[in-house]
Scaffold this active site. Structure first.
Site, mmCIF file in Angstrom:
data_model
loop_
_atom_site.group_PDB
_atom_site.id
_atom_site.type_symbol
_atom_site.label_atom_id
_atom_site.label_comp_id
_atom_site.label_asym_id
_atom_site.label_seq_id
_atom_site.Cartn_x
_atom_site.Cartn_y
_atom_site.Cartn_z
ATOM 1 N N ASN A 87 -17.865 29.583 61.164
ATOM 2 C CA ASN A 87 -17.669 29.955 59.759
ATOM 3 C C ASN A 87 -18.354 28.950 58.843
ATOM 4 O O ASN A 87 -18.530 27.785 59.205
ATOM 5 C CB ASN A 87 -16.163 29.964 59.444
ATOM 6 C CG ASN A 87 -15.877 30.422 58.021
ATOM 7 O OD1 ASN A 87 -16.500 31.374 57.522
ATOM 8 N ND2 ASN A 87 -14.960 29.752 57.337
ATOM 9 N N GLY A 128 -22.918 39.317 50.851
ATOM 10 C CA GLY A 128 -23.706 39.029 52.049
ATOM 11 C C GLY A 128 -24.951 38.188 51.825
ATOM 12 O O GLY A 128 -25.938 38.325 52.566
ATOM 13 N N MET A 164 -13.677 37.648 54.440
ATOM 14 C CA MET A 164 -12.521 37.161 53.697
ATOM 15 C C MET A 164 -11.180 37.567 54.314
ATOM 16 O O MET A 164 -10.237 37.898 53.607
ATOM 17 C CB MET A 164 -12.615 37.637 52.243
ATOM 18 C CG MET A 164 -13.808 37.074 51.519
ATOM 19 S SD MET A 164 -13.916 35.266 51.678
ATOM 20 C CE MET A 164 -15.152 34.890 50.444
ATOM 21 N N ARG A 165 -11.145 37.554 55.635
ATOM 22 C CA ARG A 165 -9.866 37.836 56.296
ATOM 23 C C ARG A 165 -9.503 36.667 57.209
ATOM 24 O O ARG A 165 -10.386 36.069 57.829
ATOM 25 C CB ARG A 165 -9.975 39.094 57.160
ATOM 26 C CG ARG A 165 -10.012 40.386 56.381
ATOM 27 C CD ARG A 165 -9.988 41.568 57.328
ATOM 28 N NE ARG A 165 -8.767 41.625 58.116
ATOM 29 C CZ ARG A 165 -7.612 42.096 57.680
ATOM 30 N NH1 ARG A 165 -7.503 42.557 56.464
ATOM 31 N NH2 ARG A 165 -6.553 42.124 58.463
ATOM 32 N N HIS A 221 -17.773 27.305 55.087
ATOM 33 C CA HIS A 221 -16.779 27.152 54.030
ATOM 34 C C HIS A 221 -17.408 26.360 52.890
ATOM 35 O O HIS A 221 -18.005 25.298 53.130
ATOM 36 C CB HIS A 221 -15.553 26.410 54.584
ATOM 37 C CG HIS A 221 -14.462 26.264 53.574
ATOM 38 N ND1 HIS A 221 -13.742 27.340 53.113
ATOM 39 C CD2 HIS A 221 -13.982 25.174 52.919
ATOM 40 C CE1 HIS A 221 -12.860 26.914 52.218
ATOM 41 N NE2 HIS A 221 -12.981 25.614 52.087
ATOM 42 N N LEU A 230 -8.252 35.447 60.581
ATOM 43 C CA LEU A 230 -8.285 36.064 61.914
ATOM 44 C C LEU A 230 -6.980 35.782 62.661
ATOM 45 O O LEU A 230 -6.445 34.667 62.599
ATOM 46 C CB LEU A 230 -9.472 35.527 62.704
ATOM 47 C CG LEU A 230 -10.843 35.873 62.109
ATOM 48 C CD1 LEU A 230 -11.944 35.087 62.799
ATOM 49 C CD2 LEU A 230 -11.118 37.363 62.202
ATOM 50 N N ASP A 272 -9.340 27.500 58.068
ATOM 51 C CA ASP A 272 -10.319 26.438 57.805
ATOM 52 C C ASP A 272 -9.881 25.084 58.374
ATOM 53 O O ASP A 272 -10.019 24.045 57.726
ATOM 54 C CB ASP A 272 -10.597 26.334 56.290
ATOM 55 C CG ASP A 272 -11.186 27.625 55.734
ATOM 56 O OD1 ASP A 272 -11.973 28.267 56.455
ATOM 57 O OD2 ASP A 272 -10.861 27.997 54.604
#
Ligand code: GAR
Length: 191
Positions: free
Chosen positions: A108, A12, A91-92, A110, A94, A146
């Site tokens: 997000n 985090g 880290m999932r 990346h 969606l 992504d």
């Protein structure tokens, strides 16, 4: 003020950078974190969020199908009023159900140019391919991995990096500033 929920799965550090900026920096008076959510009970970032006085919730995905889990997350989120979901090391992948529900509201970060690399281990990828610069990407989340619309990118100079850890260290330093700056640019006109 724009209300945000932050999703994490681990340490985090991006979340902490955003919480700091909300408390006393560029996002003060602009974004208000109402919840930090994690799919991992033991995510280190949860303790950090509590230190900042932010409410935390967790749900385990163990043994659940992607869509089933995401429906549970949607139910949990229905208790909160918020405008954006900010993924910070979540880290999932969606499910379509989730992405459709919050369409255009999920953002997000990346740690690579999403045109060149998608998915996990982006810093290792950069190191192994000996690329001299990489691009941190902030993007909207769509149904792909992504592949959502790019909001902004920032170049990280990787020349002279001798280990993958060094690449990550340089990248993270940029991520921590760049995510909040980009959120500021998106949200500044929202209130
Ligand atoms: C960050 O480098 C973030 O960009 C990356 O995971 C790390 C999380 O670190 N995200 C992805 O790779 C998503 N595909 P943090 O928990 O310390 O913010």
């Amino acid at each position: 003020m724009t209300k945000i929920v932050i999703f994490i799965s681990g340490r985090g550090s991006n979340m902490e950078a955003i919480l700091k900026e909300c408390k006393n920096g560029i996002l003060k008076g602009i974004a208000e974190p109402v919840l930090v959510f994690s799919d991992k009970k033991d995510a280190g970032g949860l303790e950090t969020a509590k230190k900042y006085g932010i409410k935390t919730e967790t749900l385990s995905a163990k043994g659940k199908k992607r869509q089933e889990f995401d429906t549970e997350v949607i139910n949990l989120l229905s208790k909160y009023k918020f405008d954006y979901i900010i993924l910070a090391g979540y880290m999932r992948i969606l499910s379509d159900v989730f992405v459709k529900k919050y369409s255009g509201k999920i953002i997000n970060i990346h740690p690579a140019d999403t045109n060149l690399h998608q998915g996990l281990h982006a810093y290792e990828w950069a190191f192994k391919n000996k690329i001299q610069e990489t691009k941190i990407t902030v993007h909207y989340v769509n149904e792909g991995v992504d592949t959502g619309k790019i909001i902004a990118q920032k170049t990280v100079d990787l020349t002279g990096c001798k280990t993958s850890e060094e690449v990550e260290k340089r990248g993270l330093a940029v991520e921590h500033q760049f995510y909040s700056e980009t959120l500021y640019n998106i949200l500044k006109n929202n209130h």
